[in-house]
Design a protein around this motif. Structure first.
Motif, PDB file in Angstrom:
ATOM      1  N   GLU A  88       0.791  -1.271   0.021  1.00 55.42           N
ATOM      2  CA  GLU A  88      -0.141  -0.100   0.012  1.00 55.42           C
ATOM      3  C   GLU A  88       0.970   1.587  -0.105  1.00 55.42           C
ATOM      4  O   GLU A  88       1.812   1.385   0.879  1.00 55.42           O
ATOM      5  CB  GLU A  88      -0.938   0.044   1.369  1.00 55.42           C
ATOM      6  N   ASN A  89       0.600   2.295  -0.775  1.00 53.60           N
ATOM      7  CA  ASN A  89       1.456   3.318  -0.886  1.00 53.60           C
ATOM      8  C   ASN A  89       0.822   4.497  -0.204  1.00 53.60           C
ATOM      9  O   ASN A  89      -0.255   4.944  -0.374  1.00 53.60           O
ATOM     10  CB  ASN A  89       1.459   3.730  -2.567  1.00 53.60           C
ATOM     11  N   GLY A 103       2.641   7.236   0.458  1.00 51.23           N
ATOM     12  CA  GLY A 103       3.523   8.513   0.109  1.00 51.23           C
ATOM     13  C   GLY A 103       2.634   9.866  -0.169  1.00 51.23           C
ATOM     14  O   GLY A 103       1.368   9.806  -0.185  1.00 51.23           O
TER      15      GLY A 103
END
Length: 87
Positions: A1-2, A4
Motif C-alpha cells: 500500500e502506498n 506516500g
C-alpha cells in the motif's frame, strides 16, 4: 500500500469529492464568500467555493502547494490565447 505524498494528496481530493456533499447556500455572504474549511469539514457539505477551499486546506496540511483558481471555459477556442489572471 502506498502512503506516500501523492497517495495522500489523492486521498484528500477523493475525500472532498466523494464525502463532502455539494449543497449551495446562496444567502447573504455565502453567495460569494467560501465558508471556513473547518466548518465545511464538520458539516460535510458546501458549494464549489467551499469544497475548493477545503481541498486546498487539506492539501496544504499535507505540504502540497495548492491554490484555488477560477476556470472559465465559455470562451471556446479563444482560451488558447488568453493570459491567466491572478488577483
Amino acid at each position: 500500500e502506498n502512503d506516500g505524498p501523492e497517495a495522500q494528496a489523492l486521498a484528500a481530493l477523493r475525500f472532498v469529492q466523494d464525502d463532502v456533499r455539494y449543497f449551495a447556500l446562496s444567502l447573504a455572504e455565502s453567495s460569494h464568500r467560501p465558508a471556513d474549511p473547518a466548518v465545511v469539514l464538520e458539516r460535510r457539505f458546501g458549494d464549489c467555493k467551499d469544497k475548493s477551499q477545503l481541498a486546498v486546506a487539506l492539501l496544504r496540511e499535507l505540504g502540497v502547494a495548492a491554490h484555488v483558481v477560477l476556470v472559465a471555459t465559455g470562451g471556446g477556442d479563444m482560451l488558447v490565447d488568453a493570459v491567466p489572471n491572478v488577483r
